[in-house]
Design a protein around this motif. Structure first.
Motif, PDB file in Angstrom:
ATOM      1  N   SER A   1      11.403   3.156  -9.484  1.00  0.00           N
ATOM      2  CA  SER A   1      10.069   3.026  -8.900  1.00  0.00           C
ATOM      3  C   SER A   1      10.139   2.437  -7.487  1.00  0.00           C
ATOM      4  CB  SER A   1       9.193   2.137  -9.780  1.00  0.00           C
ATOM      5  OG  SER A   1       8.931   2.765 -11.017  1.00  0.00           O
ATOM      6  N   VAL A   2       9.250   2.939  -6.623  1.00  0.00           N
ATOM      7  CA  VAL A   2       9.190   2.511  -5.224  1.00  0.00           C
ATOM      8  C   VAL A   2       7.727   2.435  -4.821  1.00  0.00           C
ATOM      9  CG1 VAL A   2       9.707   3.145  -2.843  1.00  0.00           C
ATOM     10  CG2 VAL A   2      11.401   3.564  -4.620  1.00  0.00           C
ATOM     11  N   TYR A   3       7.376   1.382  -4.086  1.00  0.00           N
ATOM     12  CA  TYR A   3       6.030   1.278  -3.524  1.00  0.00           C
ATOM     13  C   TYR A   3       6.130   1.025  -2.028  1.00  0.00           C
ATOM     14  CZ  TYR A   3       1.585  -0.786  -2.145  1.00  0.00           C
ATOM     15  OH  TYR A   3       0.418  -1.070  -1.491  1.00  0.00           O
ATOM     16  N   LYS A   4       5.507   1.916  -1.243  1.00  0.00           N
ATOM     17  CA  LYS A   4       5.474   1.757   0.206  1.00  0.00           C
ATOM     18  C   LYS A   4       4.051   1.972   0.704  1.00  0.00           C
ATOM     19  CE  LYS A   4      10.311   2.943   1.105  1.00  0.00           C
ATOM     20  NZ  LYS A   4      11.252   3.690   1.971  1.00  0.00           N
ATOM     21  N   ARG A   5       3.867   1.718   1.990  1.00  0.00           N
ATOM     22  CA  ARG A   5       2.529   1.786   2.577  1.00  0.00           C
ATOM     23  C   ARG A   5       1.878   3.138   2.397  1.00  0.00           C
ATOM     24  NH1 ARG A   5       0.625   4.059   6.906  1.00  0.00           N
ATOM     25  NH2 ARG A   5       2.710   4.646   7.594  1.00  0.00           N
ATOM     26  N   ASP A   6       2.644   4.226   2.512  1.00  0.00           N
ATOM     27  CA  ASP A   6       2.057   5.563   2.503  1.00  0.00           C
ATOM     28  C   ASP A   6       2.498   6.430   1.327  1.00  0.00           C
ATOM     29  OD1 ASP A   6       4.669   5.952   3.271  1.00  0.00           O
ATOM     30  OD2 ASP A   6       4.205   6.812   5.234  1.00  0.00           O
ATOM     31  N   HIS A   7       3.230   5.880   0.372  1.00  0.00           N
ATOM     32  CA  HIS A   7       3.583   6.641  -0.821  1.00  0.00           C
ATOM     33  C   HIS A   7       4.132   5.702  -1.889  1.00  0.00           C
ATOM     34  CE1 HIS A   7       7.578   6.528   1.198  1.00  0.00           C
ATOM     35  NE2 HIS A   7       8.056   6.501  -0.047  1.00  0.00           N
ATOM     36  N   SER A   8       4.146   6.190  -3.110  1.00  0.00           N
ATOM     37  CA  SER A   8       4.781   5.449  -4.193  1.00  0.00           C
ATOM     38  C   SER A   8       5.372   6.424  -5.193  1.00  0.00           C
ATOM     39  CB  SER A   8       3.783   4.516  -4.899  1.00  0.00           C
ATOM     40  OG  SER A   8       2.800   5.272  -5.577  1.00  0.00           O
TER      41      SER A   8
ATOM     42  N   THR B   1       7.993   5.435 -12.047  1.00  0.00           N
ATOM     43  CA  THR B   1       8.784   6.079 -13.089  1.00  0.00           C
ATOM     44  C   THR B   1       8.507   5.424 -14.444  1.00  0.00           C
ATOM     45  OG1 THR B   1      10.672   4.668 -12.544  1.00  0.00           O
ATOM     46  CG2 THR B   1      10.520   6.789 -11.421  1.00  0.00           C
ATOM     47  N   PRO B   2       8.813   6.127 -15.545  1.00  0.00           N
ATOM     48  CA  PRO B   2       8.350   5.660 -16.863  1.00  0.00           C
ATOM     49  C   PRO B   2       8.785   4.259 -17.262  1.00  0.00           C
ATOM     50  CG  PRO B   2       9.012   7.964 -17.000  1.00  0.00           C
ATOM     51  CD  PRO B   2       9.408   7.488 -15.624  1.00  0.00           C
ATOM     52  N   GLU B   3       9.964   3.802 -16.798  1.00  0.00           N
ATOM     53  CA  GLU B   3      10.393   2.456 -17.202  1.00  0.00           C
ATOM     54  C   GLU B   3       9.512   1.372 -16.589  1.00  0.00           C
ATOM     55  OE1 GLU B   3      12.627   3.243 -13.380  1.00  0.00           O
ATOM     56  OE2 GLU B   3      12.192   4.389 -15.201  1.00  0.00           O
ATOM     57  N   SER B   4       8.642   1.742 -15.640  1.00  0.00           N
ATOM     58  CA  SER B   4       7.753   0.780 -14.985  1.00  0.00           C
ATOM     59  C   SER B   4       6.331   0.795 -15.549  1.00  0.00           C
ATOM     60  CB  SER B   4       7.699   1.066 -13.479  1.00  0.00           C
ATOM     61  OG  SER B   4       8.976   0.959 -12.891  1.00  0.00           O
TER      62      SER B   4
ATOM     63  N   ASP C   1       7.730  11.383 -14.038  1.00  0.00           N
ATOM     64  CA  ASP C   1       7.548  10.608 -12.809  1.00  0.00           C
ATOM     65  C   ASP C   1       6.169  10.889 -12.188  1.00  0.00           C
ATOM     66  OD1 ASP C   1      10.090   9.668 -13.159  1.00  0.00           O
ATOM     67  OD2 ASP C   1      10.974  10.789 -11.482  1.00  0.00           O
ATOM     68  N   THR C   2       5.605   9.852 -11.576  1.00  0.00           N
ATOM     69  CA  THR C   2       4.321   9.955 -10.884  1.00  0.00           C
ATOM     70  C   THR C   2       4.526   9.630  -9.407  1.00  0.00           C
ATOM     71  OG1 THR C   2       3.055   9.316 -12.836  1.00  0.00           O
ATOM     72  CG2 THR C   2       1.994   8.986 -10.704  1.00  0.00           C
ATOM     73  N   ILE C   3       3.852  10.382  -8.533  1.00  0.00           N
ATOM     74  CA  ILE C   3       3.931  10.152  -7.094  1.00  0.00           C
ATOM     75  C   ILE C   3       2.529  10.055  -6.520  1.00  0.00           C
ATOM     76  CG2 ILE C   3       4.667  11.099  -4.867  1.00  0.00           C
ATOM     77  CD1 ILE C   3       6.928  12.524  -6.326  1.00  0.00           C
ATOM     78  N   TRP C   4       2.302   9.046  -5.672  1.00  0.00           N
ATOM     79  CA  TRP C   4       1.096   8.982  -4.849  1.00  0.00           C
ATOM     80  C   TRP C   4       1.492   9.243  -3.409  1.00  0.00           C
ATOM     81  CZ3 TRP C   4      -0.041   4.886  -1.175  1.00  0.00           C
ATOM     82  CH2 TRP C   4      -1.249   5.101  -0.493  1.00  0.00           C
ATOM     83  N   MET C   5       0.719  10.116  -2.731  1.00  0.00           N
ATOM     84  CA  MET C   5       0.961  10.451  -1.327  1.00  0.00           C
ATOM     85  C   MET C   5      -0.288  10.155  -0.517  1.00  0.00           C
ATOM     86  SD  MET C   5       3.047  14.036  -1.868  1.00  0.00           S
ATOM     87  CE  MET C   5       2.775  14.351  -3.616  1.00  0.00           C
TER      88      MET C   5
END
Length: 309
Positions: free
Chosen positions: A73-80, A83-86, A275-279
């Motif tokens: 899992s990654v969280y940044k200003r413009d995307h994230s 992943t399921p373990e989170s 996996d999930t992605i926010w853009m």
């Protein structure tokens, strides 16, 4: 359309993290010695349920499962990338016997929410807040949707329902069921009102994608009453987006099948089912499908509204 040689070098460097291990988790038991396919079935030869990897995810590659604190899992200003373990599940407010995990919300910078709802025998939904529209997509089990008019609909895996803002409804389940739900505050245009939509992915036509090779289906009408849409996009192994997209629209993505590599901004992420992605608006984005099976992902996209609104 196949990956150019230079890109393969980049992909190869990321593959150790994208691999789901020497044996993929079987449905309800142990490990398979090879990846089960839709044609051959799992370890027992029984065809696994559609989207089974979303509800039975490989939490981490085998060589990293015993590494404390590891997550993709990654969280940044413009995307994230979530992943399921989170995933963190807790009771959904006002729902009965239902746990939810919010994956995208305004706290991350989005103007919509995307969450998983896990229902069981005797589970029942609550209404969204006033002025909030809702789309429900079934990825495991089944639900019974009841409208305020008295009509009912049975939704199975790969089925969905769009509920306009302030439409009274309820969802109940009598089995283990997983839903992915999108909600956003409806942006009105005078004289236009969206309708209830109930459908299934396989009933939606394939649409033209000029210059691209992926297969595209849209779950909602493209007309002005609707301020967002949900796309189902399919890629065969080795296929990739031709356009390196940069646009004002926000996205919320759930990888339903397959694996690949996603570019977000200047980062490259190995991704797989579950996996999930926010853009955020204007983040550079690009995808290539890897592995031996097709990729399918579900994609939220805001549409039909002036960015100044």
């Amino acid at each position: 359309m196949m990956l150019p040689r230079l890109l393969l070098l980049v992909v190869a460097s990321a593959l150790p993290l994208a691999s789901v291990a020497a044996g993929a988790v079987g449905v309800g038991e142990g490990f398979c010695s090879a990846e089960p396919s839709a044609a051959s079935g799992g370890c027992s030869g029984v065809r696994p349920p559609l989207y089974w990897k979303v509800t039975n995810p490989t939490l981490a590659p085998a060589h990293l499962q015993d590494l404390p604190g590891f997550t993709r899992s990654v969280y940044k200003r413009d995307h994230s990338l979530i992943t399921p373990e989170s995933h963190v599940f807790s009771p959904l407010p006002d729902w009965i016997n239902t746990l939810g995990a919010y994956l995208i919300s305004p706290a991350i910078g989005a103007h919509f929410t995307m969450y998983l709802a896990k229902m069981h025998d005797g589970s029942k939904s609550a209404l969204p807040p006033k002025g909030v529209e809702r789309l429900i997509f079934v990825i495991q089990g089944s639900i019974l949707l009841s409208e305020e008019s008295g009509n009912t609909h049975t939704l199975l895996v790969d089925s969905y329902a769009y509920l306009p803002a302030n439409m009274k409804h309820s969802v109940i389940s009598d089995e283990v069921t997983t839903l992915v739900i999108f909600e956003r505050r409806y942006t009105t245009i005078e004289g236009y009102h969206p309708d209830l939509i109930v459908g299934s992915t396989d009933k939606q036509p394939l649409l033209e994608t000029p210059g691209e090779v992926f297969e595209l289906r849209k779950l909602l009408p493209t007309s002005l009453p609707y301020d967002f849409n949900i796309h189902i996009m399919d890629f065969q192994p080795g296929e990739y987006l031709n356009v390196k997209e940069v646009h004002y629209n926000q996205h919320g993505l759930l990888l339903l099948e397959g694996q690949g590599i996603y570019r977000l901004g200047d980062s490259w992420y190995p991704v797989q089912s579950g996996d999930t992605i926010w853009m955020a608006p204007f983040v550079p984005q690009w995808y290539a499908a890897l592995g031996k099976t097709k990729t399918r992902y579900l994609l939220y996209k805001d549409v039909n509204r002036d960015p100044l609104i």
